[in-house]
Enzyme design. Structure first.
Site, PDB file in Angstrom:
ATOM      1  N   THR A  93       1.753   0.273   0.235  1.00  0.00           N
ATOM      2  CA  THR A  93       1.401  -1.007  -0.034  1.00  0.00           C
ATOM      3  C   THR A  93       2.559  -1.975   0.779  1.00  0.00           C
ATOM      4  OG1 THR A  93       1.094  -0.471  -2.437  1.00  0.00           O
ATOM      5  CG2 THR A  93       1.288  -2.765  -2.027  1.00  0.00           C
ATOM      6  N   ASP A  94       3.716  -1.495   1.115  1.00  0.00           N
ATOM      7  CA  ASP A  94       4.560  -2.288   2.033  1.00  0.00           C
ATOM      8  C   ASP A  94       3.947  -2.415   3.355  1.00  0.00           C
ATOM      9  OD1 ASP A  94       6.285  -3.350   0.479  1.00  0.00           O
ATOM     10  OD2 ASP A  94       7.856  -1.739   0.821  1.00  0.00           O
ATOM     11  N   ILE A  95       3.500  -1.182   3.760  1.00  0.00           N
ATOM     12  CA  ILE A  95       2.849  -1.060   5.215  1.00  0.00           C
ATOM     13  C   ILE A  95       1.576  -2.031   5.323  1.00  0.00           C
ATOM     14  CG2 ILE A  95       1.828   0.541   6.943  1.00  0.00           C
ATOM     15  CD1 ILE A  95       3.929   2.398   5.790  1.00  0.00           C
TER      16      ILE A  95
END
Length: 420
Positions: A190-192
């Site tokens: 999700t961060d990426i």
């Protein structure tokens, strides 16, 4: 065979050459976005806390080893998202530090931050303040839940978003199987993905600025991104009203599309249409499966998944992974091994694509390996200019170059603890 991407000729300016990005973010989503922009040629100035720096600097082991072979304070995690940046260590809690950042923002094209909602307002570094000082500034805020809504003030983390955003509800073994239950993805996906959406949004805002002359505020939320990336699973629910279930490695819409055991391990079959299934059946020595009305079409295979998959598993264990891959690839049936990291980086296809690049690092006293950018541009290729910087490595040089600060003023700010 070398695993380095070729370094582009010095005459090739990066696609984003001439743009300055002020990066106030830390951990992964924001740094991933700014690294992408830096790879494409932008100048990226990473602002870090004196004495502490980006949280991920200490997220190890493993840590980069220094010239004597001892572990340093540079973690592999930090190294994955911070190349092509210069680091300055500035104390934002001090008025003099806040003034330095405001002055840098006046000369920047983009600012990326991932403080809690309102966190920078107390320092006079919020979007409203800085965009008033520099109307051309593209100000990108990354938070867990966005700038608005009942959850806006909450802290947000990738693991939390994978759960709240539905990804874990469709990831893991099916109910009733050993090891059943929700699982997160093995990287902070999700961060990426948020970092990639952020870099796309920044480029769109810069393009809009070309037309209007005005920058704008970008509001990106990890939760929003995770829901957007549910893709077919989200749409399947919206159009059917049926909750998708965890299916292990199986696919909800096509069969067979999952892992299968082989004589020496496992492989993936990724069969996407009926003709591919027929070719697989021929190679497997069971052409009759493709004629069976229970399996002849994808819709039929979906309905009879429970009887088909055991038949396939009994068949695939008869040959090695390498044998299956060679035979099925020759027949035009999508398949492949399930590689560990050593096998990934030794793969001849990936080696030929240059998935590893090397850059000199001052702590290591030598070149260090980094995973290369996957972006291939024919005329303005990605450039690798700087290894991930040490904390405050460029403080004095950047402030002298960008703000015209002299040695005496830099010394005074350092003595006051504003700089490090």
């Amino acid at each position: 065979m070398s695993t380095d991407q070729a370094t582009p000729p010095a005459s090739h300016a990066g696609a984003l050459a001439g743009l300055r990005v002020l990066d106030l973010s830390r951990v992964l989503a924001g740094p991933w976005a700014s690294q992408t922009l830096g790879d494409l040629g932008a100048e990226v100035i990473k602002v870090e806390r004196p004495g502490v720096g980006d949280d991920t600097r200490l997220w190890g082991p493993p840590f980069l080893k220094d010239a004597l072979g001892e572990a340093s304070h540079e973690s592999a995690y930090y190294l994955c998202a911070n190349r092509n940046k210069r680091s300055i260590a500035v104390d934002l809690t001090q008025p003099a530090g806040q003034d330095l950042i405001r002055r840098l923002a006046q000369g920047s094209d983009v600012l990326i931050e991932n403080f809690k909602v309102g966190g920078l307002r107390a320092y006079g570094l919020d979007a409203q303040t800085l965009c008033a000082l520099n109307p051309r500034l593209v100000y990108c805020s990354i938070t867990g839940f966005g700038q608005t809504g009942p959850y806006a003030a909450r802290a947000g983390y990738d693991f939390l978003m994978q759960g709240m955003g539905g990804l874990m509800s469709v990831t893991g073994r099916p109910e009733g199987e050993p090891g059943a239950g929700p699982l997160k993805v093995g990287v902070a996906l999700t961060d990426i993905l948020t970092g990639l959406y952020a870099s796309t949004a920044v480029l769109a805002a810069l393009r809009a600025r070309d037309q209007s002359g005005r920058g704008q505020h970008i509001d990106l939320a990890l939760l929003d991104v995770q829901v957007a990336c549910l893709a077919n699973q989200g749409m399947n629910y919206l159009y059917s009203g049926q909750l998708p279930q965890r299916m292990g490695n199986a696919h909800p819409n096509t069969v067979p599309y999952q892992d299968f055991p082989t004589a020496d391990g496992d492989m993936i079959l990724a069969i996407g249409n009926d003709s591919q299934f027929a070719r697989f059946c021929a190679e497997a020595g069971h052409p009759e499966w493709a004629q069976d009305p229970r399996y002849a079409s994808n819709s039929a295979r979906l309905a009879h998944r429970a009887t088909l998959i055991p038949l396939l598993r009994q068949c695939t264990v008869m040959h090695s992974t390498a044998d299956w891959v060679a035979r099925l690839e020759a027949a035009g049936v999508p398949c492949g091994p399930i590689n560990n990291m050593a096998q990934v980086f030794a793969d001849p296809q990936l080696q030929s694509r240059g998935v590893i690049t090397h850059l000199p690092h001052p702590v290591a006293g030598a070149d260090i390996p980094l995973v290369a950018s996957p972006i291939r541009l024919s005329d303005t290729p990605v450039q690798y200019r700087h290894a991930p910087p040490t904390l405050g490595q460029h403080t004095r040089a950047v402030l002298a170059e960008c703000l015209g600060l002299g040695e005496a003023e830099l010394d005074q700010l350092t003595q006051q603890g504003v700089l490090a």
